[in-house]
Design a protein around this motif. Structure first.
Motif, PDB file in Angstrom:
ATOM      1  N   SER A  40     -33.359 -34.914 -29.303  1.00 53.36           N
ATOM      2  CA  SER A  40     -33.132 -34.324 -30.633  1.00 53.36           C
ATOM      3  C   SER A  40     -31.683 -34.445 -31.075  1.00 53.36           C
ATOM      4  CB  SER A  40     -33.546 -32.851 -30.630  1.00 53.36           C
ATOM      5  OG  SER A  40     -34.947 -32.721 -30.438  1.00 53.36           O
ATOM      6  N   ALA A  41     -30.763 -34.577 -30.104  1.00 50.52           N
ATOM      7  CA  ALA A  41     -29.351 -34.706 -30.455  1.00 50.52           C
ATOM      8  C   ALA A  41     -29.075 -35.996 -31.211  1.00 50.52           C
ATOM      9  CB  ALA A  41     -28.486 -34.644 -29.198  1.00 50.52           C
ATOM     10  N   LEU A  42     -29.938 -37.007 -31.061  1.00 50.98           N
ATOM     11  CA  LEU A  42     -29.724 -38.267 -31.777  1.00 50.98           C
ATOM     12  C   LEU A  42     -29.685 -38.034 -33.284  1.00 50.98           C
ATOM     13  CD1 LEU A  42     -32.044 -40.656 -29.725  1.00 50.98           C
ATOM     14  CD2 LEU A  42     -29.541 -40.683 -29.782  1.00 50.98           C
ATOM     15  N   LEU A  43     -30.636 -37.233 -33.797  1.00 52.71           N
ATOM     16  CA  LEU A  43     -30.676 -36.979 -35.239  1.00 52.71           C
ATOM     17  C   LEU A  43     -29.415 -36.240 -35.689  1.00 52.71           C
ATOM     18  CD1 LEU A  43     -33.710 -35.773 -37.315  1.00 52.71           C
ATOM     19  CD2 LEU A  43     -31.505 -34.679 -37.604  1.00 52.71           C
ATOM     20  N   THR A  44     -28.985 -35.235 -34.917  1.00 55.23           N
ATOM     21  CA  THR A  44     -27.814 -34.459 -35.335  1.00 55.23           C
ATOM     22  C   THR A  44     -26.529 -35.274 -35.217  1.00 55.23           C
ATOM     23  OG1 THR A  44     -27.657 -33.512 -33.098  1.00 55.23           O
ATOM     24  CG2 THR A  44     -28.906 -32.275 -34.739  1.00 55.23           C
ATOM     25  N   ILE A  45     -26.459 -36.194 -34.251  1.00 59.13           N
ATOM     26  CA  ILE A  45     -25.275 -37.067 -34.133  1.00 59.13           C
ATOM     27  C   ILE A  45     -25.187 -37.991 -35.338  1.00 59.13           C
ATOM     28  CG2 ILE A  45     -24.299 -38.988 -32.825  1.00 59.13           C
ATOM     29  CD1 ILE A  45     -25.396 -37.599 -30.281  1.00 59.13           C
ATOM     30  N   PHE A 157     -34.265 -37.409 -47.645  1.00 59.48           N
ATOM     31  CA  PHE A 157     -35.501 -38.173 -47.549  1.00 59.48           C
ATOM     32  C   PHE A 157     -35.562 -39.042 -46.295  1.00 59.48           C
ATOM     33  CE2 PHE A 157     -33.814 -37.934 -51.922  1.00 59.48           C
ATOM     34  CZ  PHE A 157     -34.677 -36.971 -52.410  1.00 59.48           C
ATOM     35  N   CYS A 158     -34.581 -38.885 -45.383  1.00 58.43           N
ATOM     36  CA  CYS A 158     -34.506 -39.747 -44.199  1.00 58.43           C
ATOM     37  C   CYS A 158     -34.704 -38.997 -42.892  1.00 58.43           C
ATOM     38  CB  CYS A 158     -33.149 -40.460 -44.156  1.00 58.43           C
ATOM     39  SG  CYS A 158     -32.864 -41.589 -45.530  1.00 58.43           S
ATOM     40  N   PHE A 159     -34.477 -37.690 -42.880  1.00 60.29           N
ATOM     41  CA  PHE A 159     -34.555 -36.917 -41.641  1.00 60.29           C
ATOM     42  C   PHE A 159     -35.730 -35.947 -41.689  1.00 60.29           C
ATOM     43  CE2 PHE A 159     -29.633 -37.111 -41.056  1.00 60.29           C
ATOM     44  CZ  PHE A 159     -29.752 -38.448 -40.694  1.00 60.29           C
ATOM     45  N   GLN A 160     -36.390 -35.801 -40.547  1.00 59.85           N
ATOM     46  CA  GLN A 160     -37.381 -34.749 -40.345  1.00 59.85           C
ATOM     47  C   GLN A 160     -37.118 -34.164 -38.967  1.00 59.85           C
ATOM     48  OE1 GLN A 160     -40.768 -33.929 -42.516  1.00 59.85           O
ATOM     49  NE2 GLN A 160     -38.783 -34.028 -43.562  1.00 59.85           N
ATOM     50  N   ALA A 161     -36.361 -33.056 -38.941  1.00 56.63           N
ATOM     51  CA  ALA A 161     -36.018 -32.422 -37.679  1.00 56.63           C
ATOM     52  C   ALA A 161     -37.257 -31.788 -37.049  1.00 56.63           C
ATOM     53  CB  ALA A 161     -34.926 -31.379 -37.902  1.00 56.63           C
ATOM     54  N   VAL A 555     -31.253 -45.509 -50.846  1.00 53.63           N
ATOM     55  CA  VAL A 555     -31.524 -44.584 -49.746  1.00 53.63           C
ATOM     56  C   VAL A 555     -31.500 -45.390 -48.452  1.00 53.63           C
ATOM     57  CG1 VAL A 555     -33.218 -43.008 -48.732  1.00 53.63           C
ATOM     58  CG2 VAL A 555     -32.938 -43.091 -51.214  1.00 53.63           C
ATOM     59  N   PRO A 556     -30.862 -44.902 -47.382  1.00 52.34           N
ATOM     60  CA  PRO A 556     -30.876 -45.643 -46.113  1.00 52.34           C
ATOM     61  C   PRO A 556     -32.297 -46.023 -45.720  1.00 52.34           C
ATOM     62  CG  PRO A 556     -29.363 -43.800 -45.965  1.00 52.34           C
ATOM     63  CD  PRO A 556     -30.071 -43.658 -47.286  1.00 52.34           C
ATOM     64  N   ARG A 557     -32.468 -47.239 -45.250  1.00 53.30           N
ATOM     65  CA  ARG A 557     -33.794 -47.732 -44.868  1.00 53.30           C
ATOM     66  C   ARG A 557     -34.138 -47.275 -43.455  1.00 53.30           C
ATOM     67  NH1 ARG A 557     -33.708 -48.159 -49.512  1.00 53.30           N
ATOM     68  NH2 ARG A 557     -33.779 -50.078 -50.773  1.00 53.30           N
ATOM     69  N   VAL A 558     -34.069 -45.968 -43.256  1.00 52.07           N
ATOM     70  CA  VAL A 558     -34.383 -45.405 -41.948  1.00 52.07           C
ATOM     71  C   VAL A 558     -35.049 -44.050 -42.143  1.00 52.07           C
ATOM     72  CG1 VAL A 558     -32.060 -44.417 -41.766  1.00 52.07           C
ATOM     73  CG2 VAL A 558     -33.436 -44.724 -39.706  1.00 52.07           C
ATOM     74  N   LEU A 559     -36.070 -43.799 -41.338  1.00 46.53           N
ATOM     75  CA  LEU A 559     -36.756 -42.509 -41.315  1.00 46.53           C
ATOM     76  C   LEU A 559     -36.776 -42.035 -39.870  1.00 46.53           C
ATOM     77  CD1 LEU A 559     -38.434 -40.243 -42.622  1.00 46.53           C
ATOM     78  CD2 LEU A 559     -40.467 -41.675 -42.294  1.00 46.53           C
ATOM     79  N   ILE A 560     -36.261 -40.830 -39.624  1.00 46.17           N
ATOM     80  CA  ILE A 560     -36.173 -40.283 -38.269  1.00 46.17           C
ATOM     81  C   ILE A 560     -37.098 -39.079 -38.164  1.00 46.17           C
ATOM     82  CG2 ILE A 560     -34.645 -39.329 -36.516  1.00 46.17           C
ATOM     83  CD1 ILE A 560     -32.336 -40.795 -37.805  1.00 46.17           C
ATOM     84  N   LEU A 561     -38.036 -39.143 -37.228  1.00 46.83           N
ATOM     85  CA  LEU A 561     -39.005 -38.065 -37.001  1.00 46.83           C
ATOM     86  C   LEU A 561     -38.791 -37.501 -35.608  1.00 46.83           C
ATOM     87  CD1 LEU A 561     -42.213 -39.899 -38.326  1.00 46.83           C
ATOM     88  CD2 LEU A 561     -40.681 -38.421 -39.627  1.00 46.83           C
ATOM     89  N   ASP A 562     -38.602 -36.196 -35.508  1.00 45.51           N
ATOM     90  CA  ASP A 562     -38.363 -35.560 -34.217  1.00 45.51           C
ATOM     91  C   ASP A 562     -39.623 -34.844 -33.746  1.00 45.51           C
ATOM     92  OD1 ASP A 562     -37.319 -34.476 -31.949  1.00 45.51           O
ATOM     93  OD2 ASP A 562     -35.812 -33.230 -32.928  1.00 45.51           O
ATOM     94  N   GLN A 563     -40.280 -35.432 -32.798  1.00 49.10           N
ATOM     95  CA  GLN A 563     -41.435 -34.880 -32.095  1.00 49.10           C
ATOM     96  C   GLN A 563     -42.621 -34.543 -33.000  1.00 49.10           C
ATOM     97  OE1 GLN A 563     -40.675 -31.502 -29.530  1.00 49.10           O
ATOM     98  NE2 GLN A 563     -42.848 -31.320 -29.082  1.00 49.10           N
ATOM     99  N   PRO A 564     -43.228 -35.535 -33.627  1.00 45.83           N
ATOM    100  CA  PRO A 564     -44.443 -35.264 -34.399  1.00 45.83           C
ATOM    101  C   PRO A 564     -45.622 -34.829 -33.535  1.00 45.83           C
ATOM    102  CG  PRO A 564     -44.006 -37.629 -34.286  1.00 45.83           C
ATOM    103  CD  PRO A 564     -42.791 -36.948 -33.745  1.00 45.83           C
ATOM    104  N   SER A 565     -45.600 -35.156 -32.236  1.00 47.91           N
ATOM    105  CA  SER A 565     -46.743 -34.805 -31.375  1.00 47.91           C
ATOM    106  C   SER A 565     -46.800 -33.319 -31.062  1.00 47.91           C
ATOM    107  CB  SER A 565     -46.677 -35.590 -30.061  1.00 47.91           C
ATOM    108  OG  SER A 565     -45.554 -35.195 -29.300  1.00 47.91           O
ATOM    109  N   GLN A 566     -45.790 -32.524 -31.478  1.00 47.43           N
ATOM    110  CA  GLN A 566     -45.803 -31.090 -31.186  1.00 47.43           C
ATOM    111  C   GLN A 566     -47.031 -30.403 -31.754  1.00 47.43           C
ATOM    112  OE1 GLN A 566     -43.072 -28.708 -33.973  1.00 47.43           O
ATOM    113  NE2 GLN A 566     -42.204 -30.764 -34.121  1.00 47.43           N
ATOM    114  N   VAL A 567     -47.634 -31.016 -32.766  1.00 46.02           N
ATOM    115  CA  VAL A 567     -48.836 -30.454 -33.374  1.00 46.02           C
ATOM    116  C   VAL A 567     -49.998 -30.437 -32.387  1.00 46.02           C
ATOM    117  CG1 VAL A 567     -50.601 -30.914 -35.120  1.00 46.02           C
ATOM    118  CG2 VAL A 567     -48.181 -31.032 -35.725  1.00 46.02           C
ATOM    119  N   TYR A 568     -49.996 -31.397 -31.473  1.00 46.65           N
ATOM    120  CA  TYR A 568     -51.165 -31.592 -30.615  1.00 46.65           C
ATOM    121  C   TYR A 568     -51.009 -31.005 -29.224  1.00 46.65           C
ATOM    122  CZ  TYR A 568     -52.122 -34.810 -34.390  1.00 46.65           C
ATOM    123  OH  TYR A 568     -52.327 -35.347 -35.642  1.00 46.65           O
ATOM    124  N   PHE A 569     -49.787 -30.768 -28.769  1.00 48.64           N
ATOM    125  CA  PHE A 569     -49.620 -30.118 -27.482  1.00 48.64           C
ATOM    126  C   PHE A 569     -48.218 -29.520 -27.408  1.00 48.64           C
ATOM    127  CE2 PHE A 569     -47.897 -34.273 -26.851  1.00 48.64           C
ATOM    128  CZ  PHE A 569     -46.918 -34.174 -25.879  1.00 48.64           C
TER     129      PHE A 569
END
Length: 648
Positions: A40-45, A157-161, A555-569
């Protein structure tokens, strides 16, 4: 042209310590691993290095063992290296290192970096590298200010913590912070391309002119209070007549005449008896009553105009939304001459009344279009009338102030004169007050003269309002959102989300996704299941980035998603066996939707996903770029940096 992220680099606190995390551009990059390994530190860095005003990196090993952070930004033929020191104490570093590099050049060593670029300058350089036009200003929502779009706004529009990616209450990054929702509302039209650059410049010029008009009116009003015709001068003239220094004179007096009569009063050595029969205080009080009546009347008229303007705005918003709903149904775009006249526009079955239904829908839209045009032409006229009334109110306020000054001066003077039985002593008091005023007036006359530009500014404002009366920004935004909504709906169907059979729309006022059902609109926060929340987040962000990419949005051509699988486990398990078969299928569908978008954009976009899960499926496993596990002793911060000898 905007950028993608080629690498994240961290520098340790000991000499020579440097760790580079490379990413593939134009592709899916998955960083999977155990908890507390630095994912998760990657997104904040990245956020910190893109000129954040705070220090978003959370407390822990990264803060403890890292002295500086850096990212490498890439776009065809260009590369930018951006570094920033970790804060020392509580103070966030306000200087950065920004270096233009040759493509594929490696990150420099820490000792070769020079941190000398101020944060605001670095933000401007990053915004320029992102393709943002630094001359554009957009109106803020809820405040009478302008926003200069920057790279910081594009990151909405690029980050989803981790606490955002499946949050039912917020759709965009930082939306839950104070003042951020209105900022997002203000910049969305610009990043979608709905803001015409020329019209934005005209809007900015109009706001500046209105501000200049308000400033000039205030300066002119202050200057008017110091002129010989002000309330103080008139009161002194009345005192001179009452003290017998001047003979009474009726009728309106110019500023020059008032000043000359005051000088004449100074020339007389003895009072001239022959006072006016009229009571000057009674005349002042009568005038004040009339001024108050006009002031109250004007305020009431302004209130009525504001109500009418608000009603116009509310009706316009509702009409635009209603038209968008009718258009999103896809029922009114059929060609009446080529399509079946007796068929239902929904199910295509033969219905005798279908033609009448289509005609009714088209007529409703035509009525809405007519109303919108009428509102568009009425609103500028109301705004001009409102400005005229506010100008009149300002004049009345100034006149009331002068009347009050004159009354106060006259009352004070008469009280002082009545206490002096000797006529000579009375006249001496008045002459002393006149002398002080004449000295002050002489200083004011010697000062630079205030230029009255009110009429000139009003003419320029009226001209700009006329030019902007035909603005199509709202229509363009509605049209663009209608097309983006189609992409959201397609992805929602592919993910088998609830309400995906209903019209789906992105509401830029509420900053959420809404499904228009037969039972009424359903907002994202009212949809059950975290799977729906995740699915609509991903569907919306992917659709927006498809639009940004295809229409060259800055807009930067990058989308960062932090742990989308949390919904499932839960966050702790990492093995694939922890996922139920059905959950595993739904999670893979998320990654398939990501691949579909990347294939459409053909290398022009990059997606980075931080995950606990590690699925043995090509849609996932073929795109893992880092596995940070305790078992292989790997992570963002190398374990060698945390050796006891490095703590000494």
């Amino acid at each position: 042209m905007t950028f993608q992220i080629q690498a994240v680099t961290i520098y340790g606190k000991q000499p020579g310590q440097m760790n580079i995390v490379p990413f593939k551009t134009g592709a899916l990059n998955i960083v999977t691993g155990d908890s507390r390994r630095g994912k998760s530190a990657l997104l904040t860095i990245i956020d910190y290095c893109l000129a954040s005003s705070d220090y978003p990196v959370k407390a822990g090993k990264v803060r403890d063992y890292v002295s500086a952070y850096a990212i490498t930004l890439f776009k065809p033929g260009q590369q930018l290296f951006v570094a920033r020191r970790a804060p020392e104490g509580k103070a966030v570093s306000t200087v950065m290192c920004v270096l233009a590099q040759a493509p594929d050049a490696p990150p420099p060593a820490l000792e070769d970096l020079r941190f000398s670029t101020p944060g605001d300058v670095a933000r401007g350089l990053l915004s320029e590298f992102c393709g943002i036009d630094n001359t554009v200003r957009v109106p803020a929502v809820g405040k009478n200010t302008l926003i200069a779009p920057s790279v910081r706004h594009a990151l909405f529009f690029c980050f989803q913590a981790q606490n955002e990616v499946a949050n039912p209450d917020v759709l965009f990054h930082s939306q839950g912070e104070d003042w951020k929702p209105n900022t997002i509302r203000g910049v969305i039209p610009y990043f979608l391309g709905a803001v015409d650059r020329d019209q934005a410049l005209l809007q900015n010029e109009l706001r500046n002119l209105r501000r200049d008009l308000a400033d000039n009116e205030a300066v002119v009003a202050i200057s008017a209070d110091l002129t010989p015709a002000s309330g103080q001068a008139q009161a002194l003239l009345t005192e001179a007549v009452e003290a017998g220094l001047l003979p009474p004179q009726t009728g309106a007096l110019t500023a020059d005449v008032v000043l000359q009569r005051l000088r004449n009063a100074m020339a007389h050595g003895s009072p001239q008896h022959g006072l006016a029969d009229d009571d000057p205080l009674a005349a002042l009080n009568s005038r004040r009553t009339e001024l108050r009546r006009l002031f109250a009347q004007t305020r009431a008229q302004i209130a009525d105009l504001k109500v009418e303007l608000a009603e116009n705005t509310d009706f316009n918003d509702q009409a635009v939304e209603q038209r968008a709903r009718l258009t999103s149904l896809g029922l009114i775009n059929q060609d009446a001459e080529t399509s079946g006249q007796d068929r239902c526009p929904v199910c295509d079955s033969r219905v005798p009344s279908a033609n009448a239904t289509i005609a009714d829908l088209r007529r409703d839209v035509a009525y809405l279009d007519g109303d919108l045009r009428a509102i568009g032409s009425d609103t500028p006229a109301i705004q001009r009338l409102l400005a005229d009334h506010e100008t009149r109110l300002q004049k009345l306020r100034s006149e009331l102030a002068r009347n009050q000054d004159e009354t106060r001066e006259l009352t004070t003077a008469m009280r002082a004169i009545q206490q002096e039985p000797d006529d000579l002593r009375r006249s001496a008091i008045v002459q002393g007050r006149i002398s002080l005023y004449l000295d002050t007036a002489a200083q004011h006359a010697a000062a630079p003269r205030v230029l009255d530009r009110r009429e000139e500014l009003r003419e320029q404002i009226a001209e700009l309002e006329e030019q902007l009366s035909g603005s199509t920004q709202d229509e363009r935004l509605t049209s663009f959102l209608s097309l983006i909504n189609q992409g959201i709906k397609e992805k929602a169907r592919a993910l088998d989300l609830d309400f995906s059979d209903s019209p789906i729309r992105l509401d830029t006022n509420r900053l959420t996704v809404i499904a228009d059902t037969l039972d009424g609109p359903v907002q994202l926060k009212n949809m059950g299941s975290a799977e729906n929340h995740l699915g609509y987040h991903v569907s919306t962000l992917l659709s927006l980035h498809e639009w940004f990419t295809k229409h060259s949005g800055p807009v930067p051509r990058v989308l960062i998603l932090d742990q989308p699988s949390q919904v499932y486990f839960p966050a702790e398990p990492t093995d694939e066996e922890d996922l139920q078969t059905n959950d595993r299928t739904h999670l893979l569908n998320i990654f398939k939707a990501i691949h579909h978008t990347l294939e459409q954009l053909a290398g022009r976009m990059q997606i980075i996903v931080m995950e606990h899960a590690d699925l043995d499926d090509p849609a996932f496993s073929d795109h893992v770029v880092q596995r940070w596990r305790y078992g292989n002793d790997s992570g963002l911060v190398p374990s060698s940096w945390m050796a006891p000898e490095n703590d000494s």
